[in-house]
Write a protein that holds these residues in place. Structure first.
Motif, PDB file in Angstrom:
ATOM      1  N   LEU A 109      16.074   0.240 -10.067  1.00  0.00           N
ATOM      2  CA  LEU A 109      15.702   0.198 -11.371  1.00  0.00           C
ATOM      3  C   LEU A 109      16.760  -0.099 -12.235  1.00  0.00           C
ATOM      4  CD1 LEU A 109      12.898   2.903 -11.364  1.00  0.00           C
ATOM      5  CD2 LEU A 109      12.471   0.508 -11.399  1.00  0.00           C
ATOM      6  N   GLY A 110      18.089   0.230 -11.647  1.00  0.00           N
ATOM      7  CA  GLY A 110      19.358   0.029 -12.491  1.00  0.00           C
ATOM      8  C   GLY A 110      19.376   1.388 -13.319  1.00  0.00           C
ATOM      9  N   ASP A 111      18.889   2.465 -12.818  1.00  0.00           N
ATOM     10  CA  ASP A 111      18.470   3.513 -13.676  1.00  0.00           C
ATOM     11  C   ASP A 111      19.587   4.933 -13.112  1.00  0.00           C
ATOM     12  OD1 ASP A 111      17.904   6.107 -15.103  1.00  0.00           O
ATOM     13  OD2 ASP A 111      15.742   5.419 -15.131  1.00  0.00           O
ATOM     14  N   GLN A 112      20.605   5.230 -13.762  1.00  0.00           N
ATOM     15  CA  GLN A 112      21.374   6.474 -13.199  1.00  0.00           C
ATOM     16  C   GLN A 112      21.064   7.762 -13.841  1.00  0.00           C
ATOM     17  OE1 GLN A 112      23.047   6.155 -10.160  1.00  0.00           O
ATOM     18  NE2 GLN A 112      22.098   4.233 -10.295  1.00  0.00           N
ATOM     19  N   ASP A 113      20.242   7.694 -15.103  1.00  0.00           N
ATOM     20  CA  ASP A 113      20.009   9.007 -15.870  1.00  0.00           C
ATOM     21  C   ASP A 113      18.597   9.445 -16.129  1.00  0.00           C
ATOM     22  OD1 ASP A 113      22.608   8.070 -16.871  1.00  0.00           O
ATOM     23  OD2 ASP A 113      21.566   6.361 -17.996  1.00  0.00           O
ATOM     24  N   SER A 114      17.491   8.788 -15.792  1.00  0.00           N
ATOM     25  CA  SER A 114      16.247   9.722 -15.753  1.00  0.00           C
ATOM     26  C   SER A 114      16.272  10.516 -14.834  1.00  0.00           C
ATOM     27  CB  SER A 114      15.187   8.536 -15.692  1.00  0.00           C
ATOM     28  OG  SER A 114      15.177   7.401 -16.559  1.00  0.00           O
ATOM     29  N   VAL A 115      15.603  11.571 -14.925  1.00  0.00           N
ATOM     30  CA  VAL A 115      15.219  12.427 -13.873  1.00  0.00           C
ATOM     31  C   VAL A 115      14.210  11.850 -13.080  1.00  0.00           C
ATOM     32  CG1 VAL A 115      15.769  14.627 -15.579  1.00  0.00           C
ATOM     33  CG2 VAL A 115      13.484  13.675 -15.583  1.00  0.00           C
ATOM     34  N   VAL A 116      13.896  12.804 -12.063  1.00  0.00           N
ATOM     35  CA  VAL A 116      13.091  12.093 -10.989  1.00  0.00           C
ATOM     36  C   VAL A 116      11.682  11.759 -11.342  1.00  0.00           C
ATOM     37  CG1 VAL A 116      14.465  12.721  -9.033  1.00  0.00           C
ATOM     38  CG2 VAL A 116      12.496  14.156  -9.658  1.00  0.00           C
ATOM     39  N   ARG A 117      11.113  12.369 -12.114  1.00  0.00           N
ATOM     40  CA  ARG A 117       9.498  12.135 -12.270  1.00  0.00           C
ATOM     41  C   ARG A 117       9.231  10.688 -13.091  1.00  0.00           C
ATOM     42  NH1 ARG A 117       6.155  16.221 -10.541  1.00  0.00           N
ATOM     43  NH2 ARG A 117       7.192  18.160 -10.066  1.00  0.00           N
ATOM     44  N   PRO A 118       9.946  10.590 -14.370  1.00  0.00           N
ATOM     45  CA  PRO A 118       9.892   9.452 -15.178  1.00  0.00           C
ATOM     46  C   PRO A 118      10.279   8.320 -14.268  1.00  0.00           C
ATOM     47  CG  PRO A 118      11.370  10.682 -16.084  1.00  0.00           C
ATOM     48  CD  PRO A 118      10.550  11.689 -15.218  1.00  0.00           C
ATOM     49  N   LEU A 119      11.446   8.426 -13.342  1.00  0.00           N
ATOM     50  CA  LEU A 119      12.008   7.686 -12.365  1.00  0.00           C
ATOM     51  C   LEU A 119      10.951   6.997 -11.473  1.00  0.00           C
ATOM     52  CD1 LEU A 119      14.834   6.256 -11.437  1.00  0.00           C
ATOM     53  CD2 LEU A 119      14.628   7.949  -9.802  1.00  0.00           C
ATOM     54  N   ALA A 120      10.365   7.933 -10.869  1.00  0.00           N
ATOM     55  CA  ALA A 120       9.195   7.457  -9.879  1.00  0.00           C
ATOM     56  C   ALA A 120       7.831   6.906 -10.536  1.00  0.00           C
ATOM     57  CB  ALA A 120       8.800   8.960  -8.994  1.00  0.00           C
ATOM     58  N   THR A 121       7.617   7.327 -11.892  1.00  0.00           N
ATOM     59  CA  THR A 121       6.756   6.749 -12.375  1.00  0.00           C
ATOM     60  C   THR A 121       6.909   5.070 -12.771  1.00  0.00           C
ATOM     61  OG1 THR A 121       6.094   8.810 -13.648  1.00  0.00           O
ATOM     62  CG2 THR A 121       5.109   6.751 -14.813  1.00  0.00           C
ATOM     63  N   GLU A 122       8.067   4.858 -13.015  1.00  0.00           N
ATOM     64  CA  GLU A 122       8.496   3.644 -13.462  1.00  0.00           C
ATOM     65  C   GLU A 122       8.518   2.832 -12.183  1.00  0.00           C
ATOM     66  OE1 GLU A 122       9.787   0.238 -15.815  1.00  0.00           O
ATOM     67  OE2 GLU A 122       8.652   2.063 -16.291  1.00  0.00           O
ATOM     68  N   LEU A 123       9.157   3.270 -11.019  1.00  0.00           N
ATOM     69  CA  LEU A 123       9.227   2.669  -9.719  1.00  0.00           C
ATOM     70  C   LEU A 123       7.947   2.092  -9.376  1.00  0.00           C
ATOM     71  CD1 LEU A 123      10.896   1.388  -7.706  1.00  0.00           C
ATOM     72  CD2 LEU A 123      10.964   3.637  -6.353  1.00  0.00           C
ATOM     73  N   HIS A 124       6.867   3.290  -9.530  1.00  0.00           N
ATOM     74  CA  HIS A 124       5.279   2.769  -8.933  1.00  0.00           C
ATOM     75  C   HIS A 124       5.034   2.024  -9.651  1.00  0.00           C
ATOM     76  CE1 HIS A 124       1.127   3.984  -8.767  1.00  0.00           C
ATOM     77  NE2 HIS A 124       1.276   4.382  -7.528  1.00  0.00           N
ATOM     78  N   ARG A 125       5.058   1.894 -11.179  1.00  0.00           N
ATOM     79  CA  ARG A 125       4.592   1.093 -11.917  1.00  0.00           C
ATOM     80  C   ARG A 125       5.197  -0.745 -11.556  1.00  0.00           C
ATOM     81  NH1 ARG A 125       5.398  -2.147 -16.361  1.00  0.00           N
ATOM     82  NH2 ARG A 125       7.760  -1.347 -16.701  1.00  0.00           N
ATOM     83  N   ASP A 151       0.782  -1.193   0.054  1.00  0.00           N
ATOM     84  CA  ASP A 151      -0.027   0.244  -0.052  1.00  0.00           C
ATOM     85  C   ASP A 151       0.690   1.193   0.010  1.00  0.00           C
ATOM     86  OD1 ASP A 151      -2.803  -1.072   0.281  1.00  0.00           O
ATOM     87  OD2 ASP A 151      -1.737  -2.059   1.968  1.00  0.00           O
ATOM     88  N   LEU A 152       2.111   1.201   0.698  1.00  0.00           N
ATOM     89  CA  LEU A 152       2.729   2.463   0.630  1.00  0.00           C
ATOM     90  C   LEU A 152       4.427   1.606   0.751  1.00  0.00           C
ATOM     91  CD1 LEU A 152       3.457   5.566   1.057  1.00  0.00           C
ATOM     92  CD2 LEU A 152       3.149   4.827   3.829  1.00  0.00           C
ATOM     93  N   ILE A 153       5.160   2.211  -0.251  1.00  0.00           N
ATOM     94  CA  ILE A 153       6.896   2.362   0.021  1.00  0.00           C
ATOM     95  C   ILE A 153       7.431   3.704   0.097  1.00  0.00           C
ATOM     96  CG2 ILE A 153       6.753   0.146  -1.043  1.00  0.00           C
ATOM     97  CD1 ILE A 153       7.529   1.301  -3.653  1.00  0.00           C
ATOM     98  N   THR A 154       8.491   3.771   0.883  1.00  0.00           N
ATOM     99  CA  THR A 154       9.189   5.228   0.932  1.00  0.00           C
ATOM    100  C   THR A 154      10.560   5.119   0.629  1.00  0.00           C
ATOM    101  OG1 THR A 154       9.428   4.730   3.266  1.00  0.00           O
ATOM    102  CG2 THR A 154       7.360   5.669   2.745  1.00  0.00           C
ATOM    103  N   PRO A 155      11.060   4.957  -0.590  1.00  0.00           N
ATOM    104  CA  PRO A 155      12.430   4.732  -0.800  1.00  0.00           C
ATOM    105  C   PRO A 155      12.894   6.481  -1.224  1.00  0.00           C
ATOM    106  CG  PRO A 155      11.306   4.243  -2.964  1.00  0.00           C
ATOM    107  CD  PRO A 155      10.190   4.210  -1.744  1.00  0.00           C
ATOM    108  N   ASN A 156      14.189   6.483  -1.366  1.00  0.00           N
ATOM    109  CA  ASN A 156      14.930   7.629  -1.447  1.00  0.00           C
ATOM    110  C   ASN A 156      15.262   7.511  -2.823  1.00  0.00           C
ATOM    111  OD1 ASN A 156      17.606   6.484  -1.446  1.00  0.00           O
ATOM    112  ND2 ASN A 156      17.815   7.193   0.590  1.00  0.00           N
ATOM    113  N   GLU A 157      15.737   8.606  -3.520  1.00  0.00           N
ATOM    114  CA  GLU A 157      16.089   8.708  -4.859  1.00  0.00           C
ATOM    115  C   GLU A 157      17.193   7.720  -5.425  1.00  0.00           C
ATOM    116  OE1 GLU A 157      17.981  11.590  -8.565  1.00  0.00           O
ATOM    117  OE2 GLU A 157      17.324  12.359  -6.345  1.00  0.00           O
ATOM    118  N   ARG A 158      17.995   7.527  -4.209  1.00  0.00           N
ATOM    119  CA  ARG A 158      19.484   6.518  -4.670  1.00  0.00           C
ATOM    120  C   ARG A 158      18.820   5.129  -4.467  1.00  0.00           C
ATOM    121  NH1 ARG A 158      22.624   3.253  -1.895  1.00  0.00           N
ATOM    122  NH2 ARG A 158      24.758   3.058  -2.642  1.00  0.00           N
ATOM    123  N   GLU A 159      17.738   4.993  -3.579  1.00  0.00           N
ATOM    124  CA  GLU A 159      17.140   3.170  -3.582  1.00  0.00           C
ATOM    125  C   GLU A 159      16.459   3.094  -4.904  1.00  0.00           C
ATOM    126  OE1 GLU A 159      17.483   3.769   1.310  1.00  0.00           O
ATOM    127  OE2 GLU A 159      15.394   4.147   0.168  1.00  0.00           O
TER     128      GLU A 159
END
Length: 516
Positions: A394-410, A381-389
């Motif tokens: 996701l193995g993603d060092q390049d995306s800006v935070v919004r698409p990064l968060a979108t992908e992690l949510h998905r 129901d809820l997860i609370t990682p930081n940007e580094r986590e």
């Protein structure tokens, strides 16, 4: 900007259908010119662009790129779309404002059919950009024209924001609360409703120690620093401090953890008992209680000495954990993972399966320098990682935070994701249909001064989880969690945040919102 100020200009902000009705179809007696852009921070360059456009027609329409389509730089847009719309509507030269839900203005150009479309000079300097060619084709299709505004002065929103971000946290908060129909009274009420919530915390206990020393000097023959011991301070940390935050907030807390058979185990149990946390310890005589001792001199951390054993818990202990999880009546089950043996690919499925059916499921995996992945906690129901986590998962060092968060949510299949961004605040994604403008929102930090940022994420986890369980409102949960994190940053040492402290900060922010 308060609610009255927003009301004064809100009549200018239109939906597509409202705008088309207001300006009428072509041919028009009153000519319409349209500008389109991000307008993240409205600066003199933008004003000149808009004023020039207004001088060429009777009606000026300012079109905004929606938040979800902005990915030109990290942490952008800095100003959310609702507030950007208000900023433009407040300008006398602007007659109407529209937030474009599409990635480009092409679809809206076809429907609105402005007589003129104003572009900045940079879009023609050196030849037409391919995207401008597409816009030109749409305009020529119905008889419209493109006008390029003078380009003798160019200002960059991105440069201004990165150089000195404007302090608009309260304005962004008010815009969010207004859009959600929330008041500061709702936040205070939520603090009362979280009391008595039954929470079962499962996770790794850490004893955080600080050895305070004074500098003596260095050795002459080797690069060895010499310090004099002054005192040592021990704090219950890891999942233990999360349990204490929850208890301080008024929750009924049960804590399941594994401890070694040593003096620090006794220290942890005594501390938690004194605080009112019901602890169900599983003692493993084959491992030490985890200790992280920082050597500090003159306010600087010189060295950290860890005493730990990160081996996976045994099958017998895993069964004990599962039994305690399933056998404890809980409104919330919280997995607080620091990767010190309790959680791994072998144990996580069994522990998840043991969670009572109706309990809110929350997970936080603080991997730090160890292996761990928040994606192992699927469907929570809820997860609370930081940007580094998030990037690690996701193995993603390049995306800006919004698409990064979108992908992690998905990928995590979670209902709510609160992405911690340090001094930038938080970004929350919630389970809404793709394309819903309220699918995500940002809340800036409420910290007035940072004394010690360690433990801020634990405070956020505790208060956000309780608020989400009690109110089922992601915005309230995010705001209260973010306030708790801010208060923890202002405390030296890992000490629990109290509801009185959170209420005091709510009152302070409300005063700022009402201009003191």
């Amino acid at each position: 900007m308060d609610a009255n100020s927003r009301t004064i200009v809100s009549h200018k902000i239109k939906t597509l259908d409202e705008l088309v009705k207001a300006i009428g179809p072509r041919p028009r007696e009153r000519k319409v010119i349209m500008c389109h852009g991000t307008f993240d921070v409205v600066h003199p360059g933008h004003v000149r662009h808009l004023l020039y456009a207004k001088s060429k027609a009777d009606i000026l329409v300012a079109s905004l790129t929606a938040d979800r389509h902005i990915a030109k730089a990290n942490f952008r847009p800095y100003v959310p779309e609702d507030l950007r719309a208000i900023n433009l509507a407040a300008l006398e030269a602007v007659d109407y404002v529209i937030v474009d839900p599409n990635p480009t203005p092409l679809a809206n150009l076809k429907v609105i059919q402005p007589d003129y479309f104003a572009k900045g000079y940079e879009y023609v300097d050196g030849g037409l950009h391919p995207k401008t060619q597409e816009e030109l084709a749409v305009l020529e299709g119905y008889g419209g024209e493109v006008i390029f505004t003078p380009g003798d002065i160019v200002y960059s929103s991105s440069h201004l924001i990165e150089a000195a971000p404007p302090s608009i946290g309260v304005d962004k908060l008010l815009a969010l609360m207004d859009a959600e129909g929330l008041t500061f009274a709702d936040l205070r009420r939520a603090l009362d409703t979280i009391r008595g919530t039954k929470v079962h915390v499962v996770g790794d206990t850490i004893v955080d120690s600080i050895t305070h020393c004074a500098m003596i000097g260095g050795m002459t023959k080797t690069p060895t620093m010499s310090v004099r011991f002054e005192k040592r301070s021990d704090y219950v940390g890891g999942a233990g401090i999360v349990a204490k935050h929850l208890k301080a907030a008024g929750a009924d807390v049960t804590f399941t953890t594994v401890l070694g058979k040593d003096d620090y185990s006794e220290f942890v149990l005594k501390d938690l008992k004194a605080y009112g946390v019901r602890c169900l310890p599983i003692i493993d005589s084959t491992r030490p209680t985890t200790i992280k001792n920082a050597i500090e001199t003159g306010g600087y951390r010189l060295l950290k000495i860890d005493t730990l054993d990160n081996r996976s818990i045994s099958d017998k202990i895993r069964a004990q954990f599962a039994s305690q999880i399933s056998g404890t009546a809980s409104d919330v089950v919280m997995f607080s993972d620091f990767r010190h043996g309790i959680f791994n690919r072998q144990t996580i499925p069994d522990l998840i399966a043991a969670i009572p059916k109706d309990a809110l499921r929350v997970a936080d995996s603080q991997v730090a320098s160890r292996w761990g992945n928040i994606l192992e906690f699927q469907g929570f129901d809820l997860i609370t990682p930081n940007e580094r986590e998030a990037r690690f998962a996701l193995g993603d060092q390049d995306s800006v935070v919004r698409p990064l968060a979108t992908e992690l949510h998905r990928r995590s299949s979670c209902k709510t994701l609160i992405l911690k961004l340090g001094d930038r605040g938080i970004l929350t994604y919630r389970g809404r249909p793709d394309g819903d403008p309220r699918a995500f929102f940002a809340v800036d930090t409420f910290t007035s001064r940072v004394v010690d940022a360690v433990g801020a994420g634990d405070a956020l986890l505790a208060y956000a989880s309780l608020a989400l369980s009690a109110t089922r409102n992601e915005v309230i949960a995010s705001i209260l969690g973010n306030i708790a994190a801010a208060l923890e940053c202002e405390i030296d040492g890992n000490e629990p945040v109290t509801p009185e402290g959170v209420a005091g900060r709510i009152n302070f922010v409300e005063k700022l919102a009402n201009y003191g």
